[in-house]
Design a protein around this motif. Structure first.
Motif, PDB file in Angstrom:
ATOM      1  N   THR A 143       1.889   3.986   0.950  1.00 53.77           N
ATOM      2  CA  THR A 143       2.258   2.820   1.759  1.00 53.77           C
ATOM      3  C   THR A 143       1.020   2.229   2.426  1.00 53.77           C
ATOM      4  O   THR A 143       0.834   1.003   2.432  1.00 53.77           O
ATOM      5  CB  THR A 143       3.310   3.209   2.815  1.00 53.77           C
ATOM      6  OG1 THR A 143       4.455   3.738   2.136  1.00 53.77           O
ATOM      7  CG2 THR A 143       3.737   2.016   3.655  1.00 53.77           C
ATOM      8  N   ALA A 144       0.166   3.088   2.945  1.00 59.23           N
ATOM      9  CA  ALA A 144      -1.079   2.626   3.574  1.00 59.23           C
ATOM     10  C   ALA A 144      -1.974   1.946   2.538  1.00 59.23           C
ATOM     11  O   ALA A 144      -2.600   0.911   2.828  1.00 59.23           O
ATOM     12  CB  ALA A 144      -1.795   3.797   4.231  1.00 59.23           C
ATOM     13  N   GLN A 145      -2.037   2.505   1.329  1.00 63.87           N
ATOM     14  CA  GLN A 145      -2.854   1.907   0.273  1.00 63.87           C
ATOM     15  C   GLN A 145      -2.346   0.503  -0.072  1.00 63.87           C
ATOM     16  O   GLN A 145      -3.130  -0.418  -0.243  1.00 63.87           O
ATOM     17  CB  GLN A 145      -2.818   2.782  -0.990  1.00 63.87           C
ATOM     18  CG  GLN A 145      -3.775   3.939  -0.982  1.00 63.87           C
ATOM     19  CD  GLN A 145      -3.704   4.718  -2.300  1.00 63.87           C
ATOM     20  OE1 GLN A 145      -3.190   5.811  -2.323  1.00 63.87           O
ATOM     21  NE2 GLN A 145      -4.205   4.120  -3.367  1.00 63.87           N
ATOM     22  N   VAL A 146      -1.018   0.370  -0.204  1.00 66.23           N
ATOM     23  CA  VAL A 146      -0.434  -0.924  -0.570  1.00 66.23           C
ATOM     24  C   VAL A 146      -0.655  -1.940   0.550  1.00 66.23           C
ATOM     25  O   VAL A 146      -0.940  -3.113   0.281  1.00 66.23           O
ATOM     26  CB  VAL A 146       1.071  -0.770  -0.914  1.00 66.23           C
ATOM     27  CG1 VAL A 146       1.756  -2.119  -1.032  1.00 66.23           C
ATOM     28  CG2 VAL A 146       1.224   0.017  -2.206  1.00 66.23           C
ATOM     29  N   GLU A 147      -0.520  -1.500   1.804  1.00 67.28           N
ATOM     30  CA  GLU A 147      -0.755  -2.412   2.924  1.00 67.28           C
ATOM     31  C   GLU A 147      -2.216  -2.859   2.964  1.00 67.28           C
ATOM     32  O   GLU A 147      -2.512  -4.017   3.264  1.00 67.28           O
ATOM     33  CB  GLU A 147      -0.364  -1.745   4.241  1.00 67.28           C
ATOM     34  CG  GLU A 147       1.143  -1.638   4.414  1.00 67.28           C
ATOM     35  CD  GLU A 147       1.553  -0.830   5.639  1.00 67.28           C
ATOM     36  OE1 GLU A 147       0.669  -0.317   6.369  1.00 67.28           O
ATOM     37  OE2 GLU A 147       2.769  -0.691   5.853  1.00 67.28           O
ATOM     38  N   ALA A 148      -3.140  -1.933   2.639  1.00 65.80           N
ATOM     39  CA  ALA A 148      -4.563  -2.265   2.638  1.00 65.80           C
ATOM     40  C   ALA A 148      -4.922  -3.144   1.448  1.00 65.80           C
ATOM     41  O   ALA A 148      -5.779  -4.026   1.556  1.00 65.80           O
ATOM     42  CB  ALA A 148      -5.399  -0.987   2.621  1.00 65.80           C
ATOM     43  N   ASP A 149      -4.276  -2.892   0.313  1.00 62.49           N
ATOM     44  CA  ASP A 149      -4.573  -3.661  -0.898  1.00 62.49           C
ATOM     45  C   ASP A 149      -3.267  -3.935  -1.646  1.00 62.49           C
ATOM     46  O   ASP A 149      -2.856  -3.144  -2.504  1.00 62.49           O
ATOM     47  CB  ASP A 149      -5.548  -2.875  -1.796  1.00 62.49           C
ATOM     48  CG  ASP A 149      -5.903  -3.626  -3.070  1.00 62.49           C
ATOM     49  OD1 ASP A 149      -5.517  -4.819  -3.208  1.00 62.49           O
ATOM     50  OD2 ASP A 149      -6.563  -3.025  -3.938  1.00 62.49           O
ATOM     51  N   PRO A 150      -2.597  -5.027  -1.347  1.00 61.40           N
ATOM     52  CA  PRO A 150      -1.314  -5.348  -1.983  1.00 61.40           C
ATOM     53  C   PRO A 150      -1.393  -5.508  -3.497  1.00 61.40           C
ATOM     54  O   PRO A 150      -0.369  -5.488  -4.182  1.00 61.40           O
ATOM     55  CB  PRO A 150      -0.888  -6.672  -1.328  1.00 61.40           C
ATOM     56  CG  PRO A 150      -1.662  -6.737  -0.050  1.00 61.40           C
ATOM     57  CD  PRO A 150      -2.946  -6.001  -0.312  1.00 61.40           C
ATOM     58  N   SER A 151      -2.599  -5.635  -4.046  1.00 61.10           N
ATOM     59  CA  SER A 151      -2.739  -5.794  -5.498  1.00 61.10           C
ATOM     60  C   SER A 151      -2.949  -4.450  -6.210  1.00 61.10           C
ATOM     61  O   SER A 151      -3.194  -4.439  -7.421  1.00 61.10           O
ATOM     62  CB  SER A 151      -3.901  -6.734  -5.809  1.00 61.10           C
ATOM     63  OG  SER A 151      -5.124  -6.157  -5.394  1.00 61.10           O
TER      64      SER A 151
END
Length: 192
Positions: A100-108
């Motif tokens: 979730t943190a990864q997606v928030e940091a980089d939505p792509s």
């Protein structure tokens, strides 16, 4: 069998068991003469009853334990894994938070979104899984995994959304007609 027949038989015993045969002969001929009991007879008369009682007690204890045991739950291997509380407990919460943190940091981040979708589905959050997989199809419409997963997600709904499932799986077959799971798709595709 008559006593004379037994005596005749014992007198023809081979040399290896002659002492035993003679002892048996003497017992038949002189039953009250106080023939010394054999070692086995002495052992069984001393330990036989206690051992028999111990065996009976053990059998009763085991029987009570076995009868009182709750019946085993039948395992239904054909049923899909449950999406209830038990499934939620098996999810790697730490990994889900990390993704979730990864997606928030980089939505792509397509790979993070794909894995997060799988974890959300396993945690009983099909809406969250759908959100992640739809986002991947918008980032890369030629990626097979989200379309494949969405097909199963749409069929798992109550009621099943057969139109969306068919649309997702047709997209998979359009992208790669030789997809290794093409037979699975064809077997599960609604209305086909």
């Amino acid at each position: 069998m008559k006593t004379d027949d037994i005596l005749t038989f014992l007198s023809t015993a081979p040399d290896e068991i002659r002492p035993w045969a003679e002892e048996q002969r003497q017992r038949l001929l002189h039953p009250e003469s106080g023939v010394k009991p054999t070692r086995f007879q002495r052992l069984t008369s001393t330990w036989g009853k206690p051992l028999l009682m111990a065996a009976v007690i053990a059998a009763v204890v085991f029987g009570v334990y076995y009868i009182g045991k709750p019946p085993a739950e039948p395992v239904d291997t054909a049923a899909p894994p449950a999406m209830g509380e038990a499934a939620k407990q098996q999810v790697d919460v730490a990994r889900m938070a990390e993704l979730t943190a990864q997606v928030e940091a980089d939505p792509s981040d397509i790979d993070a979104r794909l894995e997060l979708g799988v974890l959300l589905m396993g945690a009983g959050d099909p809406e969250g899984a759908e959100e992640q997989w739809v986002a991947v199809t918008e980032l890369d419409s030629q990626r097979i995994e989200p379309w494949y997963n969405l097909g199963f997600l749409y069929l798992s709904r109550q009621p099943a959304d057969e139109a969306k499932a068919r649309e997702a799986w047709e997209k998979v077959l359009e992208i790669d007609p030789d997809f290794p799971q093409a037979e699975v798709i064809k077997n599960h595709m609604p209305g086909g």
